[in-house]
Design an enzyme around this catalytic site. Structure first.
Site, mmCIF file in Angstrom:
data_model
loop_
_atom_site.group_PDB
_atom_site.id
_atom_site.type_symbol
_atom_site.label_atom_id
_atom_site.label_comp_id
_atom_site.label_asym_id
_atom_site.label_seq_id
_atom_site.Cartn_x
_atom_site.Cartn_y
_atom_site.Cartn_z
ATOM 1 N N LYS A 127 0.860 -1.199 0.000
ATOM 2 C CA LYS A 127 0.000 0.000 0.000
ATOM 3 C C LYS A 127 0.893 1.245 0.000
ATOM 4 C CE LYS A 127 -3.202 3.056 1.760
ATOM 5 N NZ LYS A 127 -2.496 4.344 1.752
ATOM 6 N N GLU A 163 4.533 -0.752 13.526
ATOM 7 C CA GLU A 163 5.559 0.009 14.252
ATOM 8 C C GLU A 163 5.057 1.441 14.296
ATOM 9 O OE1 GLU A 163 8.462 2.761 13.885
ATOM 10 O OE2 GLU A 163 9.435 1.300 12.562
ATOM 11 N N GLY A 182 4.121 3.895 10.831
ATOM 12 C CA GLY A 182 3.448 5.191 10.756
ATOM 13 C C GLY A 182 2.930 5.603 12.114
ATOM 14 N N SER A 183 1.765 6.252 12.107
ATOM 15 C CA SER A 183 1.240 6.824 13.350
ATOM 16 C C SER A 183 0.576 5.771 14.228
ATOM 17 C CB SER A 183 0.204 7.894 13.007
ATOM 18 O OG SER A 183 -0.911 7.280 12.396
ATOM 19 N N GLY A 196 -3.015 5.237 12.849
ATOM 20 C CA GLY A 196 -3.059 4.390 11.646
ATOM 21 C C GLY A 196 -2.797 2.932 11.988
ATOM 22 N N GLY A 197 -1.744 2.682 12.748
ATOM 23 C CA GLY A 197 -1.384 1.302 13.090
ATOM 24 C C GLY A 197 -2.467 0.620 13.906
ATOM 25 N N CYS A 230 11.166 7.897 13.750
ATOM 26 C CA CYS A 230 10.440 7.235 14.841
ATOM 27 C C CYS A 230 11.356 7.043 16.046
ATOM 28 C CB CYS A 230 9.870 5.909 14.373
ATOM 29 S SG CYS A 230 11.045 4.938 13.460
HETATM 30 P P1 NAP Z 1 -0.053 7.678 9.026
HETATM 31 O O1 NAP Z 1 -1.014 8.774 9.082
HETATM 32 O O2 NAP Z 1 -0.151 6.632 10.068
HETATM 33 O O3 NAP Z 1 -0.190 6.983 7.589
HETATM 34 C C1 NAP Z 1 0.539 5.818 7.257
HETATM 35 C C2 NAP Z 1 -0.298 4.929 6.351
HETATM 36 O O4 NAP Z 1 -1.407 4.431 7.095
HETATM 37 C C3 NAP Z 1 -0.851 5.665 5.155
HETATM 38 O O5 NAP Z 1 -0.798 4.787 4.040
HETATM 39 C C4 NAP Z 1 -2.298 5.936 5.552
HETATM 40 O O6 NAP Z 1 -3.173 5.841 4.473
HETATM 41 C C5 NAP Z 1 -2.629 4.777 6.468
HETATM 42 N N1 NAP Z 1 -3.586 5.154 7.506
HETATM 43 C C6 NAP Z 1 -3.456 6.169 8.393
HETATM 44 N N2 NAP Z 1 -4.513 6.190 9.223
HETATM 45 C C7 NAP Z 1 -5.309 5.186 8.853
HETATM 46 C C8 NAP Z 1 -6.563 4.707 9.319
HETATM 47 N N3 NAP Z 1 -7.181 5.268 10.353
HETATM 48 N N4 NAP Z 1 -7.104 3.664 8.692
HETATM 49 C C9 NAP Z 1 -6.475 3.088 7.653
HETATM 50 N N5 NAP Z 1 -5.311 3.483 7.164
HETATM 51 C C10 NAP Z 1 -4.713 4.524 7.748
HETATM 52 O O7 NAP Z 1 1.436 8.174 9.039
HETATM 53 P P2 NAP Z 1 2.120 9.381 8.256
HETATM 54 O O8 NAP Z 1 1.229 9.937 7.218
HETATM 55 O O9 NAP Z 1 3.402 8.855 7.803
HETATM 56 O O10 NAP Z 1 2.439 10.435 9.365
HETATM 57 C C11 NAP Z 1 1.496 10.916 10.248
HETATM 58 C C12 NAP Z 1 2.004 10.725 11.659
HETATM 59 O O11 NAP Z 1 2.528 9.404 11.817
HETATM 60 C C13 NAP Z 1 3.150 11.597 12.023
HETATM 61 O O12 NAP Z 1 2.745 12.875 12.394
HETATM 62 C C14 NAP Z 1 3.790 10.794 13.120
HETATM 63 O O13 NAP Z 1 3.153 11.028 14.321
HETATM 64 C C15 NAP Z 1 3.595 9.379 12.737
HETATM 65 N N6 NAP Z 1 4.732 8.694 12.085
HETATM 66 C C16 NAP Z 1 5.365 7.735 12.754
HETATM 67 C C17 NAP Z 1 6.391 7.034 12.145
HETATM 68 C C18 NAP Z 1 7.094 5.922 12.818
HETATM 69 O O14 NAP Z 1 8.114 5.489 12.311
HETATM 70 N N7 NAP Z 1 6.599 5.368 13.886
HETATM 71 C C19 NAP Z 1 6.784 7.329 10.859
HETATM 72 C C20 NAP Z 1 6.107 8.315 10.176
HETATM 73 C C21 NAP Z 1 5.064 8.973 10.805
HETATM 74 P P3 NAP Z 1 -3.794 7.150 3.779
HETATM 75 O O15 NAP Z 1 -2.611 7.872 3.257
HETATM 76 O O16 NAP Z 1 -4.648 6.559 2.724
HETATM 77 O O17 NAP Z 1 -4.516 7.886 4.818
#
Ligand code: NAP
Length: 501
Positions: free
Chosen positions: A158, A238, A214-215, A218-219, A275
Site C-alpha cells: 500500500k 511500528e 506510521g502513526s 493508523g497502526g 520514529c
Molecule cells: P499515518 O497517518 O499513520 O499513515 C501511514 C499509512 O497508514 C498511510 O498509508 C495511511 O493511508 C494509512 N492510515 C493512516 N490512518 C489510517 C486509518 N485510520 N485507517 C487506515 N489506514 C490509515 O502516518 P504518516 O502519514 O506517515 O504520518 C502521520 C504521523 O505518523 C506523524 O505525524 C507521526 O506522528 C507518525 N509517524 C510515525 C512514524 C514511525 O516510524 N513510527 C513514521 C512516520 C510517521 P492514507 O494515506 O490513505 O490515509
C-alpha cells in the site's frame, strides 16, 4: 506545494481490481515458496541492482516529493540496497529456517520416541503499509517488503500518499527484477488505493499478515480491523515513540557540552521526522543539569530545519507545539530559527518538573518533529518513578559514566522492560541494519513486542514453525532431510551441528 503534489497523484485502484491482485498474490504463493533458494536470492539482488541503475531519477523524484536532503536520500538508497543484499545473504547461509531435529528412539520406554523435525515456513500473501519518512528503506523495497519476499511470501504494498511517484519508480524496479529472474506473476503488487480500500485489503481472507510503519492512530486502526476478521492474522505495526533519554549526573558534570551537541543533532536530524527521535529527556535537579539545559537551549537556537514530509505532518507538528506552548506547566527552553520557506518545522525544547510530568499523561505522547521535553526530577526516586510510568518505546537511552552505572542499577533494570533497544551514550536515531537489531518494543511502540521490523530477524514475522512427525525423508523439506544437502546449521538432538544424520 500541496497542489503540486495533488497534480502528481496517480489514479487510485478500485476494489474489484485490488481483489484480483490479491487472488493473483495468493496463486503465486504456492509456487514462489518452493522456488529454489538461489533463484529467490537472485530476485532480491536484482531488485537492488535495478534500484541502483535508476538512482539519479529516484533521488530527483523523491527529493521533490519528500523535501529530504539529497545526501540523506543517497544514503537511504545505499542502506536499502545493503538491506536487500543482507537478506539475500541470509537465504544463502540458510540456517534462518531454524531446523530442529529430534531423532526417533523406538526402544524408549514406556513409549517409543517419534521422529520430529521442525522448521519455519512462509505464511502467505503479506500486506505492507509503507512509511512517509523513509521513501526507500521503509517503503516499497524496504525492510518489510524484502523480509517478506525473503521468507517466501508474496507482497501487496500500500503506497503512502506522501511519495507516490517514488513508489511507482521503485515498484517498477521490483517488477522488472521479478520478470528477469522468472518469478511468478503476483509475487509483488503495488497498490495505489484509498484508505477504505486499504482496510479492505487487511481484512481480505487471503491476506495472512500486515506490516505497517506510521502513526499510532493508523497502526491501531489496522490492528483493530484485523482483529475483527473471522480468521485473525498478525499485524506488525511500528508506531509512535518518544524515545526517552536519561541524562545521569556524573555524565552531565563531565560532558555537558558534548551531550547537548549530540542530542540537539539527533533531535533535529531530518527535521525530527524519525520514529527514533529523542523527544523526552529525563534529568536530576542540580547545577550541572541547569548548565546542560542552558547549553541545549543555546545550541537549539542555532538550528534550522528543512520542509517537513507532508502538509499533514507539518500541521500536526505546529499544532502540537502550540499546545505545549500554551500549557502552564511547561517553560520554553529554546527555539530554533524560523524559515521563510513553507512547511519548515521550527525546533523547540521545553522543560517541566518531574511532578508535573507525572501528573499529565499527555506529555508522554509523540510530537513527530524536532521537539523535546526535558523533565527535571527532584531526586533519584522520582527519576525511577518516571522511568516506571513510561509507555513502551522503540528505544530508551542513558547517557552516563561508569560512576553513574554503579549508582543507578535500579533504573537500568526498570528500563529493560520499556524498549526494544537500549542505548548507552549514543543517539537513538540511526538504526543499524544487522542481525542483532531490535527495532520494535512493547505497545504502544508496536503491536507485537516479540518482533523487529529492522534487521534479519524481521523475517520471522512472516513465517510459522511447523513440525513433521515420522515423515519419510523424501517428503521432508530439503533443510530437514538426513543428508543436510544445503549444509546448514541445525539443532539435532539438542546439539548445533552441520553434520548429516
Ligand atoms: P499515518 O497517518 O499513520 O499513515 C501511514 C499509512 O497508514 C498511510 O498509508 C495511511 O493511508 C494509512 N492510515 C493512516 N490512518 C489510517 C486509518 N485510520 N485507517 C487506515 N489506514 C490509515 O502516518 P504518516 O502519514 O506517515 O504520518 C502521520 C504521523 O505518523 C506523524 O505525524 C507521526 O506522528 C507518525 N509517524 C510515525 C512514524 C514511525 O516510524 N513510527 C513514521 C512516520 C510517521 P492514507 O494515506 O490513505 O490515509
Amino acid at each position: 506545494m500541496t497542489d503540486e503534489r495533488e497534480n502528481e497523484s496517480p489514479a487510485l485502484l478500485e476494489w474489484a481490481e485490488v481483489e484480483e491482485y490479491i487472488q493473483r498474490a495468493s496463486d503465486a504463493f504456492e509456487s514462489y515458496r518452493q522456488y529454489p533458494v538461489p533463484q529467490r536470492m537472485d530476485f532480491l539482488r536484482q531488485i537492488g541492482r535495478e534500484i541502483d541503475t535508476i538512482r539519479t531519477d529516484l533521488i530527483e523524484v523523491s527529493q521533490r516529493e519528500t523535501h529530504l536532503p539529497e545526501g540523506r536520500l543517497r544514503g537511504e538508497i545505499d542502506r536499502t540496497i545493503n538491506q536487500i543484499n543482507l537478506f539475500a545473504g541470509v537465504l544463502a547461509e540458510g540456517s534462518w529456517v531454524n531446523a530442529i531435529i529430534d531423532t526417533a528412539d523406538p526402544q524408549r520406554t514406556p513409549i517409543p520416541k517419534p521422529d520430529i523435525r521442525q522448521m519455519q515456513l512462509p505464511i502467505g500473501p503479506v500486506c505492507v503499509y509503507g512509511a512517509s519518512n523513509f521513501p526507500f528503506a521503509f517503503s516499497v523495497a524496504g525492510g518489510d517488503t524484502i523480509s517478506a519476499l525473503a521468507a517466501g511470501c508474496p507482497v501487496l504494498y500500500k503506497v503512502h500518499e506522501g511519495h507516490p511517484q517514488t513508489s511507482l519508480l521503485v515498484g517498477s524496479c521490483i517488477e522488472r527484477a521479478a520478470r528477469q529472474t522468472g518469478m511468478p506473476i503476483g509475487v509483488f503488487t503495488l497498490l495505489m488505493v484509498a484508505r477504505d480500500v486499504g482496510i479492505q485489503v487487511v481484512t481480505h481472507p487471503l491476506i495472512t499478515a500486515v506490516a505497517f510503519t506510521g502513526s499510532f492512530a493508523g497502526g491501531k486502526a489496522l490492528y483493530d480491523a484485523a482483529a475483527k476478521r473471522s480468521v485473525p492474522i498478525p499485524v506488525y505495526a511500528e508506531m509512535g515513540s518518544i524515545n526517552p533519554v536519561f541524562l545521569l549526573p556524573d555524565r552531565l558534570k563531565l560532558h555537558a557540552e558534548a551531550t547537548a551537541t549530540g542530542l540537539v543533532a539527533s533531535n533535529t536530524l531530518g527535521a525530527g521526522q524519525f520514529c527514533t527521535n529523542p523527544g523526552l529527556m529525563v534529568l536530576l535537579q542540580s547545577p550541572d543539569t541547569e548548565h546542560f539545559l542552558s547549553l541545549y537551549g543555546k545550541q537549539l537556537a542555532e538550528q534550522t530545519c528543512h520542509a517537513m514530509l507532508t502538509p499533514g505532518i507539518y500541521r500536526a507538528y505546529t499544532m502540537g507545539v502550540e499546545r505545549l506552548k500554551s500549557m502552564g506547566t511547561l517553560s520554553l527552553l529554546g527555539e530554533g530559527k524560523k524559515s521563510e520557506l513553507a512547511e519548515v518545522a521550527v525546533p523547540v525544547a521545553f522543560r517541566v518538573s518531574g511532578s508535573d510530568f507525572l501528573r499529565d499523561k499527555t506529555l508522554r505522547e509523540e510530537y513527530f518533529g524536532p521537539a523535546s521535553i526535558h523533565v527535571v526530577a527532584d531526586d533519584e526516586a522520582q527519576l525511577v518513578e518516571i522511568a516506571n510510568v513510561l509507555d513502551g518505546q522503540l528505544t530508551v537511552g542513558v547517557w552516563c559514566t561508569d560512576v553513574d552505572i554503579d549508582s543507578f542499577r535500579v533504573l537500568f533494570r526498570v528500563l529493560e522492560h520499556k524498549a526494544g533497544r537500549l542505548v548507552i551514550n549514543g543517539a537513538p536515531t540511526g538504526v543499524e541494519v544487522c542481525h542483532a537489531m531490535v527495532h520494535g518494543g512493547p505497545f504502544p511502540a508496536t503491536t507485537d513486542a516479540r518482533s523487529t521490523s529492522v534487521g534479519t530477524q524481521a523475517i520471522y514475522r512472516f513465517t510459522r514453525p511447523v513440525s513433521y512427525q515420522n515423515y519419510p525423508d523424501r517428503l521432508l523439506p530439503i533443510e530437514l532431510r538426513n543428508g543436510n544437502q544445503p549444509g546448514i546449521w541445525r539443532k539435532v538432538d539438542g546439539e548445533l551441528t552441520r553434520k548429516s544424520i
